[in-house]
Design a protein around this motif. Structure first.
Motif, mmCIF file in Angstrom:
data_model
loop_
_atom_site.group_PDB
_atom_site.id
_atom_site.type_symbol
_atom_site.label_atom_id
_atom_site.label_comp_id
_atom_site.label_asym_id
_atom_site.label_seq_id
_atom_site.Cartn_x
_atom_site.Cartn_y
_atom_site.Cartn_z
ATOM 1 N N GLY A 175 9.512 3.334 9.923
ATOM 2 C CA GLY A 175 11.035 4.599 10.783
ATOM 3 C C GLY A 175 10.396 5.582 10.140
ATOM 4 N N PRO A 176 11.705 6.515 9.825
ATOM 5 C CA PRO A 176 12.138 7.582 9.215
ATOM 6 C C PRO A 176 12.201 8.045 7.844
ATOM 7 N N LEU A 177 10.992 7.885 7.694
ATOM 8 C CA LEU A 177 11.342 8.008 6.056
ATOM 9 C C LEU A 177 11.505 8.889 5.831
ATOM 10 N N GLN A 202 10.496 -4.482 12.108
ATOM 11 C CA GLN A 202 9.016 -4.858 10.937
ATOM 12 C C GLN A 202 10.290 -4.911 9.826
ATOM 13 N N LEU A 203 11.240 -3.883 9.744
ATOM 14 C CA LEU A 203 11.862 -3.768 8.370
ATOM 15 C C LEU A 203 12.077 -4.515 7.431
ATOM 16 N N ARG A 204 11.921 -5.621 8.449
ATOM 17 C CA ARG A 204 12.324 -7.166 7.697
ATOM 18 C C ARG A 204 11.838 -8.155 7.082
ATOM 19 N N VAL A 205 10.323 -7.522 7.173
ATOM 20 C CA VAL A 205 9.391 -7.314 6.150
ATOM 21 C C VAL A 205 9.077 -6.902 4.746
ATOM 22 N N TYR A 206 9.840 -5.811 4.611
ATOM 23 C CA TYR A 206 9.926 -5.166 3.530
ATOM 24 C C TYR A 206 9.772 -5.726 2.437
ATOM 25 N N PRO A 207 10.467 -7.346 3.047
ATOM 26 C CA PRO A 207 10.801 -7.426 1.207
ATOM 27 C C PRO A 207 9.237 -8.266 0.940
ATOM 28 N N ALA A 208 8.671 -9.058 1.430
ATOM 29 C CA ALA A 208 7.498 -9.809 1.320
ATOM 30 C C ALA A 208 6.432 -8.643 0.895
ATOM 31 N N ASP A 248 20.982 6.458 8.772
ATOM 32 C CA ASP A 248 21.414 5.279 8.175
ATOM 33 C C ASP A 248 20.619 4.521 8.234
ATOM 34 N N TYR A 249 19.522 4.250 8.942
ATOM 35 C CA TYR A 249 17.627 4.066 8.560
ATOM 36 C C TYR A 249 17.324 4.125 6.802
ATOM 37 N N LEU A 250 18.383 4.918 6.535
ATOM 38 C CA LEU A 250 17.416 5.220 5.020
ATOM 39 C C LEU A 250 18.182 4.409 3.392
ATOM 40 N N ALA A 251 19.783 4.234 4.617
ATOM 41 C CA ALA A 251 21.000 3.366 3.746
ATOM 42 C C ALA A 251 20.100 2.091 4.211
ATOM 43 N N LEU A 252 19.911 1.952 5.526
ATOM 44 C CA LEU A 252 19.356 0.131 5.097
ATOM 45 C C LEU A 252 17.898 -0.085 4.760
ATOM 46 N N VAL A 253 16.287 0.701 4.579
ATOM 47 C CA VAL A 253 15.964 1.002 3.319
ATOM 48 C C VAL A 253 16.642 0.449 1.972
ATOM 49 N N LEU A 261 6.945 14.673 0.991
ATOM 50 C CA LEU A 261 6.499 13.177 0.178
ATOM 51 C C LEU A 261 5.447 13.142 0.610
ATOM 52 N N LYS A 262 3.811 12.886 0.543
ATOM 53 C CA LYS A 262 2.479 12.778 1.076
ATOM 54 C C LYS A 262 2.204 12.186 2.089
ATOM 55 N N THR A 263 2.778 11.211 1.053
ATOM 56 C CA THR A 263 2.934 9.829 2.058
ATOM 57 C C THR A 263 4.194 8.595 2.039
ATOM 58 N N PRO A 264 5.009 8.897 1.950
ATOM 59 C CA PRO A 264 6.354 8.980 2.028
ATOM 60 C C PRO A 264 6.940 7.393 2.093
ATOM 61 N N GLN A 265 5.785 6.245 3.134
ATOM 62 C CA GLN A 265 6.159 5.354 2.766
ATOM 63 C C GLN A 265 5.461 4.176 1.456
ATOM 64 N N ASN A 266 4.462 5.106 1.338
ATOM 65 C CA ASN A 266 4.125 4.225 -0.159
ATOM 66 C C ASN A 266 4.776 4.601 -1.361
ATOM 67 N N ASP A 267 4.994 6.047 -1.272
ATOM 68 C CA ASP A 267 5.587 6.582 -2.018
ATOM 69 C C ASP A 267 7.326 6.152 -3.204
ATOM 70 N N ARG A 268 7.044 5.276 -1.251
ATOM 71 C CA ARG A 268 9.276 4.594 -1.186
ATOM 72 C C ARG A 268 8.196 3.526 -2.184
ATOM 73 N N VAL A 269 7.492 2.777 -1.888
ATOM 74 C CA VAL A 269 7.150 1.253 -2.294
ATOM 75 C C VAL A 269 6.666 1.124 -3.771
ATOM 76 N N LEU A 270 6.550 2.294 -4.094
ATOM 77 C CA LEU A 270 5.911 2.858 -5.897
ATOM 78 C C LEU A 270 6.938 2.731 -6.691
ATOM 79 N N ASP A 271 8.074 3.621 -5.614
ATOM 80 C CA ASP A 271 8.920 4.283 -6.259
ATOM 81 C C ASP A 271 9.853 2.583 -6.915
#
Length: 473
Positions: free
Chosen positions: A345-347, A289-295, A233-238, A357-367
């Protein structure tokens, strides 16, 4: 029906530049969009018909009066007074803001000519006569009072406003404003329209940005943190946040590459507004903290695009953003607008292809930001990844010089980001040795004014990077 209101901001310019910037942000935060002399040369009499049309389109008119009367038109009235008279004649609600302590205004921002002072006094009386006059003494005081007055005017004097969205068929009328140099990734019609607005300094740019702000704001405010949710559910929310932010990411990238100074203030205000979504302190931290993701996505898209264009002025402005941290009230952007903060969260979950993924948060933003960035001229996918790593490395370097901000490590830990095979640290060292204080990022103010202090901080960061890098081999 959901409406936005356009607000014309009228004043002299050079002496009130800071005040105008604050008012523009206040108008944006009031969910309206501003228009004014930033969008056209108001001192040019040949543009008077353009100014009239802009005022005709506006729902509310704000006039700021301080220590200067302003340049004169053919009828010996200042352009600000002409705009005021025209707004009154068109029965547009006028909100007047007059400096409350003229004697405190610096001499350099006041009229020295006796005739100009007499005309200024008469104009102050005119804007105050027969309407509510607000007084102010500093830019922040002015911005707060504009917000209150505008909200009151919307309630007491409702206007037609603007319906969200670009009129159907309008996209087809706009020809591509910029030749595409990377062939294969042409921008959609809406982005071509935006480029046209940016090049022409059209007020309609604000409407596109305002529209793009709505979806990520709604998704961010809908995130509940009182109870935990399963990883899936967290991944779906992201993913939902990313989808809602797609238009904003595209516009942020276009502003970073094609924008001008007047566009940057609007973008910075938008990012600040989105970054304030994590005010609630209770609940699960990673959901708050996920609320800040659009920013974060807008911050990255604009910052990487500015690097692609060599626009370090905008990058310095992005670094200087002050955003809310529930624990410390106000913090530099570098402490909050990062994948490590927003995606706590759990990415890292098993993938069907077996890849980890070596850096899952950063790779997610790159994608998430890559589709918008590779639409820019001369930004291929490989170039996008290099710019991404360089942007994060510059952010980490800047963070080392800021008190109470820990640098967030990213893909640069393992992605060299240099086509010559050198690491970013090595490339930067070579540039610094050759250029010294003239090195563009330092000259642009990204790292303070003390070159030796910066070099020492860089050496300390690079040592930590080398210690971390072994994990990614």
């Amino acid at each position: 029906m959901d409406r936005r209101y356009e607000v014309f901001i009228s004043s002299t310019f050079v002496d009130l530049e800071e005040e105008r910037a604050k008012v523009i942000r206040a108008v944006l935060k009031a969910d309206c969009f501003p228009a004014g002399m930033e969008l056209f040369p108001a001192e040019d009499a040949s543009q008077w018909s353009v100014i009239q049309r802009a005022i005709d389109r506006c729902d509310y008119y704000v006039v700021l009066v301080a220590g200067r009367y302003g340049s004169l038109g053919e009828d010996r009235l200042s352009y600000t007074e002409q705009e005021f008279d025209y707004a009154v004649s068109q029965r547009i609600p006028v909100l007047s803001f007059v400096h409350g302590d003229p004697d405190s205004i610096p001499v350099g921002k006041t009229d020295k000519n006796d005739d100009a002072r007499r005309k200024l006094d008469a104009f102050r009386n005119k804007v105050s006569n027969g309407r509510i006059r607000n007084t102010w003494t500093n830019p922040d005081d002015l911005a707060a009072k504009v917000t209150v007055a505008l909200m009151r005017a919307i309630q007491t004097h409702p206007r037609p406003g603007w319906i969200r969205g670009v009129p159907q068929g309008q996209e087809k009328q706009a020809a591509p404003a910029v030749a595409e140099a990377n062939g294969g990734h042409p921008p959609p019609a809406s982005m071509r329209l935006l480029r046209q607005y940016l090049q022409e300094s059209s007020y309609q740019f604000e409407e596109l940005l305002s529209n793009a702000l709505r979806a990520p704001s709604e998704v961010a405010t809908s995130i509940l943190a009182q109870s935990n949710i399963p990883d899936t559910d967290y991944l779906a929310l992201v993913s939902r946040v990313e989808e809602a932010s797609a238009d904003l990411v595209g516009i942020s990238a276009e502003i970073g590459y094609f924008g001008k100074d007047e566009h940057y203030e609007s973008l910075l205000a938008t990012i600040e507004q989105l970054a304030g979504m994590n005010e609630v302190r209770n609940g699960f931290t990673h959901l708050n903290q996920l609320r800040v993701y659009p920013a974060v996505l807008a911050f990255y898209a604009a910052g990487i695009a500015s690097l692609a264009k060599g626009n370090l002025t905008l990058l310095a402005k992005l670094h200087a953003i002050r955003v809310k941290d529930p624990a410390r009230m106000r913090s530099p952007a570098l402490g909050i607008l990062s994948p490590g903060y927003a995606l706590d969260g759990p990415l890292q979950v098993p993938r069907t292809d077996g890849q980890v993924l070596k850096t899952p948060q950063n790779d997610r933003v790159l994608d998430a930001v890559k589709p918008a960035l590779i639409r820019l001229p001369r930004v291929s996918e490989a170039r996008c990844e290099e710019l991404f790593s360089r942007f994060e490395y510059l952010n980490a370097l800047a963070a080392t010089l800021v008190a109470d901000v820990y640098p967030h490590y990213g893909r640069f830990l393992w992605h060299d980001g240099d086509t010559r095979g050198a690491t970013l640290a090595e490339t930067t060292d070579a540039e610094l040795n050759e250029q010294g204080a003239a090195w563009p990022p330092f000259k642009a103010g990204l790292f303070g004014a003390d070159l030796d202090a910066f070099k020492a901080a860089k050496a300390a960061l690079d040592k930590e990077v080398r210690q971390h890098r072994w994990r990614y081999r």
